[in-house]
Design a protein around this motif. Structure first.
Motif, mmCIF file in Angstrom:
data_model
loop_
_atom_site.group_PDB
_atom_site.id
_atom_site.type_symbol
_atom_site.label_atom_id
_atom_site.label_comp_id
_atom_site.label_asym_id
_atom_site.label_seq_id
_atom_site.Cartn_x
_atom_site.Cartn_y
_atom_site.Cartn_z
ATOM 1 N N ASP A 17 -8.270 0.844 -4.482
ATOM 2 C CA ASP A 17 -9.048 -0.407 -3.582
ATOM 3 C C ASP A 17 -8.550 -1.044 -2.247
ATOM 4 N N PRO A 18 -9.476 -0.798 -1.141
ATOM 5 C CA PRO A 18 -8.794 -0.691 0.123
ATOM 6 C C PRO A 18 -7.746 -2.286 0.201
ATOM 7 N N GLU A 19 -8.623 -3.748 -0.572
ATOM 8 C CA GLU A 19 -8.408 -4.303 0.007
ATOM 9 C C GLU A 19 -7.279 -5.765 -1.111
ATOM 10 N N ARG A 20 -6.695 -4.342 -1.541
ATOM 11 C CA ARG A 20 -5.328 -4.301 -2.078
ATOM 12 C C ARG A 20 -4.085 -4.641 -1.577
ATOM 13 N N PRO A 21 -4.170 -3.615 -0.038
ATOM 14 C CA PRO A 21 -2.674 -3.901 0.753
ATOM 15 C C PRO A 21 -2.648 -5.569 1.579
ATOM 16 N N GLY A 22 -4.005 -5.925 1.829
ATOM 17 C CA GLY A 22 -4.392 -7.657 2.353
ATOM 18 C C GLY A 22 -4.033 -8.047 0.981
ATOM 19 N N ARG A 23 -4.497 -7.748 0.595
ATOM 20 C CA ARG A 23 -4.015 -9.789 -0.848
ATOM 21 C C ARG A 23 -2.791 -9.160 -0.666
ATOM 22 N N LEU A 25 -0.550 -8.940 1.794
ATOM 23 C CA LEU A 25 -0.256 -9.761 2.590
ATOM 24 C C LEU A 25 -0.501 -10.888 2.711
ATOM 25 N N LEU A 26 -1.690 -11.119 2.015
ATOM 26 C CA LEU A 26 -2.224 -12.564 2.051
ATOM 27 C C LEU A 26 -0.656 -13.383 1.227
ATOM 28 N N ALA A 27 -0.251 -12.718 0.430
ATOM 29 C CA ALA A 27 0.048 -13.307 -1.654
ATOM 30 C C ALA A 27 1.836 -13.716 -0.270
ATOM 31 N N GLU A 28 1.971 -12.875 0.595
ATOM 32 C CA GLU A 28 3.699 -13.543 1.200
ATOM 33 C C GLU A 28 3.121 -14.107 1.849
ATOM 34 N N ARG A 29 2.456 -14.385 2.951
ATOM 35 C CA ARG A 29 1.697 -15.710 3.809
ATOM 36 C C ARG A 29 2.034 -16.767 2.828
ATOM 37 N N GLU A 30 1.668 -16.848 1.582
ATOM 38 C CA GLU A 30 1.659 -18.127 1.300
ATOM 39 C C GLU A 30 2.625 -18.047 0.179
ATOM 40 N N THR A 31 3.095 -17.738 0.031
ATOM 41 C CA THR A 31 4.366 -17.970 -1.146
ATOM 42 C C THR A 31 5.853 -17.397 -0.070
ATOM 43 N N PRO A 110 -6.845 -5.786 7.067
ATOM 44 C CA PRO A 110 -8.495 -5.020 7.089
ATOM 45 C C PRO A 110 -8.128 -4.054 8.055
ATOM 46 N N VAL A 111 -7.504 -4.182 8.679
ATOM 47 C CA VAL A 111 -7.222 -2.913 9.420
ATOM 48 C C VAL A 111 -6.471 -1.619 8.884
ATOM 49 N N ILE A 112 -5.686 -2.093 7.858
ATOM 50 C CA ILE A 112 -5.164 -1.422 6.502
ATOM 51 C C ILE A 112 -6.256 -0.494 5.409
ATOM 52 N N ALA A 113 -7.279 -1.999 5.397
ATOM 53 C CA ALA A 113 -8.381 -1.542 4.184
ATOM 54 C C ALA A 113 -9.633 0.311 4.339
ATOM 55 N N ALA A 114 -9.102 0.155 6.927
ATOM 56 C CA ALA A 114 -10.334 0.638 7.212
ATOM 57 C C ALA A 114 -9.525 1.942 6.954
ATOM 58 N N ALA A 115 -8.199 2.138 7.032
ATOM 59 C CA ALA A 115 -7.949 3.688 7.046
ATOM 60 C C ALA A 115 -7.538 4.251 6.341
ATOM 61 N N GLU A 116 -8.060 4.477 5.491
ATOM 62 C CA GLU A 116 -8.462 5.360 4.258
ATOM 63 C C GLU A 116 -7.424 5.371 3.183
ATOM 64 N N GLY A 117 -5.535 4.625 3.212
ATOM 65 C CA GLY A 117 -4.982 5.150 2.421
ATOM 66 C C GLY A 117 -4.320 5.174 3.124
ATOM 67 N N GLU A 118 -4.367 5.863 4.683
ATOM 68 C CA GLU A 118 -2.842 6.232 5.395
ATOM 69 C C GLU A 118 -1.754 5.169 5.764
ATOM 70 N N LEU A 119 -1.858 4.057 5.486
ATOM 71 C CA LEU A 119 -1.222 2.582 5.723
ATOM 72 C C LEU A 119 -0.289 2.181 4.446
ATOM 73 N N ASP A 120 -0.948 2.506 3.340
ATOM 74 C CA ASP A 120 -0.903 0.952 2.508
ATOM 75 C C ASP A 120 0.206 1.026 1.943
ATOM 76 N N VAL A 121 1.203 2.268 2.564
ATOM 77 C CA VAL A 121 2.637 2.663 1.859
ATOM 78 C C VAL A 121 3.251 1.197 2.913
ATOM 79 N N ILE A 122 2.359 1.092 4.052
ATOM 80 C CA ILE A 122 3.061 -0.142 4.620
ATOM 81 C C ILE A 122 3.017 -1.751 4.022
ATOM 82 N N ALA A 123 2.358 -1.929 4.130
ATOM 83 C CA ALA A 123 1.526 -2.943 2.826
ATOM 84 C C ALA A 123 2.935 -3.465 1.699
#
Length: 225
Positions: A17-23, A25-31, A110-123
């Motif tokens: 799910d390409p939106e998962r990493p961004g979710r 990050l945004l969850a932590e931004r809110e909490t 959005p940048v992580i989403a476009a990276a095809e999984g290469e950066l998911d581990v960073i999120a």
């Protein structure tokens, strides 16, 4: 769309799910961020479970890593670069450190989403570091914050990429499969609460009374060496 392969009562995530990493990050931004902005500055000098890093230094690392992604300054996540990023921010006002972190949490998804999984581990690592910070500040449920479902899903994928052995994990929120099948070796079994699963796979201290593991060692599960 999330796809699951069922193995008995356990589920294997088979699609990204390409939106998962961004979710996450945004969850932590809110909490996390509102909590940090209310925290006395002296508390940012407390040690964390990351060797030799204080709360402030963990946050500096997190913000720097996300801004590297936003600005396309990759690859850059070596121990040497991480340490240099923290040193660069040593004299920054705390507010600037938090502002950079918030910017990264907003813009990196959005940048992580476009990276095809290469950066998911960073999120996932950012979410885990938020747990490190919560624990150092004495907050309950440090590794059980908003986004747990997404974190476990990312962990399932990363555990395969990092070549950990197959584990069938039973938790109060359901069964999940981590790691890869090893020829001639039956899947290990893990019974634990979700926060303890995160701790074990991410190399954080875990209370032995809170889990039962058979067929593998704790060390074999760790994805962040």
């Amino acid at each position: 769309m999330l796809r699951l392969e069922e193995i008995g009562e356990f589920s294997v995530i088979t699609a990204r799910d390409p939106e998962r990493p961004g979710r996450l990050l945004l969850a932590e931004r809110e909490t996390l961020l509102p909590m940090l902005r209310r925290t006395p500055e002296s508390h940012f000098d407390r040690p964390t479970s990351c060797p030799d890093w204080t709360v402030r230094e963990v946050l500096a690392h997190c913000g720097a890593a996300l801004v590297r992604i936003v600005e396309g300054r990759l690859p850059g996540f070596t121990p040497e670069n991480n340490a240099a990023d923290v040193r660069e921010r040593r004299d920054w006002p705390l507010g600037r450190v938090l502002d950079e972190l918030e910017r990264g949490m907003i813009e990196a998804g959005p940048v992580i989403a476009a990276a095809e999984g290469e950066l998911d581990v960073i999120a996932l690592g950012e979410w885990v570091h938020a747990g490190d910070v919560r624990e150092a500040l004495g907050r309950p449920g440090a590794y059980e914050s908003v986004g747990m479902d997404d974190a476990l899903a990312l962990l399932s994928t990363v555990s395969r990429e990092r070549s950990t052995p197959r584990v069938h994990a039973s938790t109060p929120i359901g069964g999940m499969v981590f790691g890869n099948v090893v020829e001639g070796r039956a899947p290990a079994r893990l019974e634990a609460d979700p926060g303890t699963v995160i701790r074990m796979y991410c190399g954080r201290p875990a209370d032995p009374a809170r889990y039962r593991l058979s067929g593998a060692t704790d060390r074999e599960l760790v994805i962040y060496g």
